[in-house]
Design a protein around this motif. Structure first.
Motif, PDB file in Angstrom:
ATOM      1  N   THR A  39       0.841  -1.205   0.000  1.00  0.00           N
ATOM      2  CA  THR A  39       0.000   0.000   0.000  1.00  0.00           C
ATOM      3  C   THR A  39       0.876   1.254   0.000  1.00  0.00           C
ATOM      4  OG1 THR A  39      -0.039   0.084   2.420  1.00  0.00           O
ATOM      5  CG2 THR A  39      -1.825  -1.131   1.367  1.00  0.00           C
ATOM      6  N   GLU A  40       0.253   2.387  -0.315  1.00  0.00           N
ATOM      7  CA  GLU A  40       0.926   3.677  -0.182  1.00  0.00           C
ATOM      8  C   GLU A  40      -0.048   4.683   0.408  1.00  0.00           C
ATOM      9  OE1 GLU A  40       4.153   3.528  -3.881  1.00  0.00           O
ATOM     10  OE2 GLU A  40       2.450   4.874  -3.987  1.00  0.00           O
ATOM     11  N   ALA A  41       0.461   5.554   1.288  1.00  0.00           N
ATOM     12  CA  ALA A  41      -0.380   6.606   1.867  1.00  0.00           C
ATOM     13  C   ALA A  41      -0.241   7.894   1.068  1.00  0.00           C
ATOM     14  CB  ALA A  41       0.020   6.839   3.321  1.00  0.00           C
ATOM     15  N   TYR A  42      -1.370   8.564   0.826  1.00  0.00           N
ATOM     16  CA  TYR A  42      -1.388   9.894   0.206  1.00  0.00           C
ATOM     17  C   TYR A  42      -2.115  10.825   1.156  1.00  0.00           C
ATOM     18  CZ  TYR A  42       0.773   8.041  -3.898  1.00  0.00           C
ATOM     19  OH  TYR A  42       1.693   7.485  -4.740  1.00  0.00           O
ATOM     20  N   GLU A 161       6.004  -9.123   8.881  1.00  0.00           N
ATOM     21  CA  GLU A 161       6.815  -7.941   9.124  1.00  0.00           C
ATOM     22  C   GLU A 161       6.518  -6.898   8.063  1.00  0.00           C
ATOM     23  OE1 GLU A 161      11.555  -7.068   9.257  1.00  0.00           O
ATOM     24  OE2 GLU A 161      10.878  -9.074   9.848  1.00  0.00           O
ATOM     25  N   ILE A 162       6.390  -5.638   8.474  1.00  0.00           N
ATOM     26  CA  ILE A 162       6.095  -4.560   7.531  1.00  0.00           C
ATOM     27  C   ILE A 162       7.375  -3.841   7.130  1.00  0.00           C
ATOM     28  CG2 ILE A 162       4.898  -2.370   7.185  1.00  0.00           C
ATOM     29  CD1 ILE A 162       2.748  -3.311   9.086  1.00  0.00           C
ATOM     30  N   ALA A 163       7.610  -3.744   5.822  1.00  0.00           N
ATOM     31  CA  ALA A 163       8.752  -2.983   5.315  1.00  0.00           C
ATOM     32  C   ALA A 163       8.264  -1.636   4.800  1.00  0.00           C
ATOM     33  CB  ALA A 163       9.435  -3.762   4.198  1.00  0.00           C
ATOM     34  N   VAL A 164       9.165  -0.641   4.803  1.00  0.00           N
ATOM     35  CA  VAL A 164       8.817   0.721   4.407  1.00  0.00           C
ATOM     36  C   VAL A 164       9.782   1.199   3.332  1.00  0.00           C
ATOM     37  CG1 VAL A 164       8.481   3.078   5.240  1.00  0.00           C
ATOM     38  CG2 VAL A 164       8.088   1.146   6.784  1.00  0.00           C
ATOM     39  N   SER A 165       9.272   1.976   2.358  1.00  0.00           N
ATOM     40  CA  SER A 165      10.147   2.555   1.341  1.00  0.00           C
ATOM     41  C   SER A 165       9.495   3.825   0.796  1.00  0.00           C
ATOM     42  CB  SER A 165      10.371   1.553   0.205  1.00  0.00           C
ATOM     43  OG  SER A 165       9.325   1.659  -0.749  1.00  0.00           O
ATOM     44  N   PRO A 166      10.207   4.582  -0.033  1.00  0.00           N
ATOM     45  CA  PRO A 166       9.565   5.715  -0.711  1.00  0.00           C
ATOM     46  C   PRO A 166       8.481   5.223  -1.658  1.00  0.00           C
ATOM     47  CG  PRO A 166      11.951   5.896  -0.835  1.00  0.00           C
ATOM     48  CD  PRO A 166      11.650   4.531  -0.311  1.00  0.00           C
ATOM     49  N   ARG A 167       7.559   6.105  -2.003  1.00  0.00           N
ATOM     50  CA  ARG A 167       6.495   5.741  -2.934  1.00  0.00           C
ATOM     51  C   ARG A 167       7.045   5.617  -4.346  1.00  0.00           C
ATOM     52  NH1 ARG A 167       2.336  10.343  -0.969  1.00  0.00           N
ATOM     53  NH2 ARG A 167       4.305  11.498  -1.131  1.00  0.00           N
ATOM     54  N   ILE A 168       6.325   4.863  -5.163  1.00  0.00           N
ATOM     55  CA  ILE A 168       6.804   4.542  -6.509  1.00  0.00           C
ATOM     56  C   ILE A 168       6.064   5.345  -7.574  1.00  0.00           C
ATOM     57  CG2 ILE A 168       6.812   2.680  -8.219  1.00  0.00           C
ATOM     58  CD1 ILE A 168       7.541   0.770  -6.001  1.00  0.00           C
ATOM     59  N   GLY A 169       6.826   5.788  -8.598  1.00  0.00           N
ATOM     60  CA  GLY A 169       6.202   6.376  -9.775  1.00  0.00           C
ATOM     61  C   GLY A 169       5.790   7.824  -9.658  1.00  0.00           C
ATOM     62  N   ILE A 170       6.204   8.506  -8.601  1.00  0.00           N
ATOM     63  CA  ILE A 170       5.843   9.907  -8.440  1.00  0.00           C
ATOM     64  C   ILE A 170       7.079  10.783  -8.569  1.00  0.00           C
ATOM     65  CG2 ILE A 170       3.848   9.461  -6.982  1.00  0.00           C
ATOM     66  CD1 ILE A 170       5.633  10.103  -4.570  1.00  0.00           C
ATOM     67  N   THR A 171       6.882  12.075  -8.826  1.00  0.00           N
ATOM     68  CA  THR A 171       8.015  12.988  -8.950  1.00  0.00           C
ATOM     69  C   THR A 171       8.074  13.974  -7.784  1.00  0.00           C
ATOM     70  OG1 THR A 171       6.663  14.437 -10.320  1.00  0.00           O
ATOM     71  CG2 THR A 171       8.073  12.857 -11.465  1.00  0.00           C
ATOM     72  N   LYS A 172       6.922  14.239  -7.170  1.00  0.00           N
ATOM     73  CA  LYS A 172       6.899  15.165  -6.036  1.00  0.00           C
ATOM     74  C   LYS A 172       6.946  14.389  -4.726  1.00  0.00           C
ATOM     75  CE  LYS A 172       4.070  18.093  -8.910  1.00  0.00           C
ATOM     76  NZ  LYS A 172       2.682  18.240  -9.370  1.00  0.00           N
ATOM     77  N   ASP A 175      10.772  11.235  -1.938  1.00  0.00           N
ATOM     78  CA  ASP A 175      11.596  10.609  -0.897  1.00  0.00           C
ATOM     79  C   ASP A 175      10.818  10.307   0.379  1.00  0.00           C
ATOM     80  OD1 ASP A 175      11.218  13.310  -0.550  1.00  0.00           O
ATOM     81  OD2 ASP A 175      13.124  13.632   0.471  1.00  0.00           O
ATOM     82  N   TRP A 176       9.551  10.666   0.411  1.00  0.00           N
ATOM     83  CA  TRP A 176       8.772  10.390   1.618  1.00  0.00           C
ATOM     84  C   TRP A 176       8.545   8.891   1.787  1.00  0.00           C
ATOM     85  CZ3 TRP A 176       4.292  14.509   2.275  1.00  0.00           C
ATOM     86  CH2 TRP A 176       4.876  15.788   2.310  1.00  0.00           C
ATOM     87  N   PRO A 177       8.814   8.340   2.954  1.00  0.00           N
ATOM     88  CA  PRO A 177       8.701   6.878   3.173  1.00  0.00           C
ATOM     89  C   PRO A 177       7.270   6.452   3.470  1.00  0.00           C
ATOM     90  CG  PRO A 177       9.486   7.932   5.158  1.00  0.00           C
ATOM     91  CD  PRO A 177       9.331   9.033   4.146  1.00  0.00           C
ATOM     92  N   LEU A 178       6.434   6.474   2.434  1.00  0.00           N
ATOM     93  CA  LEU A 178       4.999   6.204   2.653  1.00  0.00           C
ATOM     94  C   LEU A 178       4.512   4.961   1.933  1.00  0.00           C
ATOM     95  CD1 LEU A 178       3.526   9.834   2.551  1.00  0.00           C
ATOM     96  CD2 LEU A 178       4.232   8.457   4.516  1.00  0.00           C
ATOM     97  N   ARG A 179       5.441   4.132   1.479  1.00  0.00           N
ATOM     98  CA  ARG A 179       5.054   2.851   0.866  1.00  0.00           C
ATOM     99  C   ARG A 179       5.283   1.759   1.900  1.00  0.00           C
ATOM    100  NH1 ARG A 179       8.669  -0.740  -2.410  1.00  0.00           N
ATOM    101  NH2 ARG A 179       7.363  -2.304  -3.423  1.00  0.00           N
ATOM    102  N   PHE A 180       4.293   0.893   2.043  1.00  0.00           N
ATOM    103  CA  PHE A 180       4.367  -0.181   3.040  1.00  0.00           C
ATOM    104  C   PHE A 180       4.070  -1.511   2.359  1.00  0.00           C
ATOM    105  CE2 PHE A 180       2.892   3.795   4.864  1.00  0.00           C
ATOM    106  CZ  PHE A 180       3.800   3.999   5.891  1.00  0.00           C
TER     107      PHE A 180
END
Length: 194
Positions: A39-42, A161-172, A175-180
């Motif tokens: 998932t990703e948070a917006y 276990e939940i892993a976290v990363s930056p969101r994918i496919g966006i330009t703005k 670097d925000w770590p909102l992908r889970f």
DNA sequence: CAATAGATCATCT
DNA sequence: GATGATCTATTGC
């Protein structure tokens, strides 16, 4: 086979919290169902990458509505993406569903994605899972606590276990770590951030 | 294996 | 008129 939907209160919280909590839940549409593994948070007004950041428009209307509804939008002239609206009415946070692990109705999914061989590739991306599950813009605004598109808890809760990363496919805010995602799942999307 | 091109259109400037 | 929360096929090393 059908499951009983999570209550509206489940969705009435911050998008980041909901993004984490949706992992492991079941997304069901008719005979097809899958386990949410990515998932990703917006975040809304504060988040330039979010559709709602520019305010209330015809397209983003559902995001400003009550939680627990589907926001389905059309992208790149070809694909549709599914989000679940979070947070109280007036607060436009949402969660993009990026991948599911096919559980039921796999034959139906294969029918909708003819060229695909491996089960892992049926729904491991936002545009792929909508195709596999038959989710289209007709479901924009649909209440996920009532069907035909519903989200429910799994029968057996297995730890992960939940892993976290930056969101994918966006330009703005890239670097925000909102992908889970579920750390060891073979069903998460593979594309790299940009 | 990685990188890129092309498909294709609703939405917003 | 440009852009975009993507995917697939193809090309190149």
């Amino acid at each position: 086979m059908s499951c009983s939907p999570l209550p509206r209160s489940f969705y009435n919280r911050h998008a980041i919290e909901l993004a984490r909590s949706l992992l492991g839940k079941i997304l069901e549409h008719g005979p097809a169902a899958g386990r949410i593994v990515e998932t990703e948070a917006y975040l809304g007004l504060s988040d330039a990458a979010a559709h709602a950041s520019r305010g209330r428009t015809a397209r983003t209307e559902v995001l400003f509505g009550p939680p627990g509804h589907a926001y389905v939008y059309f992208i790149y002239g070809m694909y549709e993406c599914l989000n679940i609206v979070a947070e109280p009415e007036g607060s436009p946070g949402c969660v993009l569903i990026r991948a599911v692990e096919p559980l039921r109705g796999i034959e139906e999914m294969r029918r909708r994605r003819r060229a695909i061989q491996r089960v892992e590739d049926l729904a491991n991306g936002p545009g792929k899972l909508t195709l596999a599950l038959g989710i289209t813009r007709r479901l924009n605004g649909a209440d996920v606590t009532r069907g035909p598109l519903i989200v429910c808890a799994p029968e057996r809760d297995e730890p992960f276990e939940i892993a976290v990363s930056p969101r994918i496919g966006i330009t703005k805010n890239a670097d925000w770590p909102l992908r889970f995602y579920i750390a060891k799942s073979r069903f998460v999307s593979m594309r790299k951030p940009r």
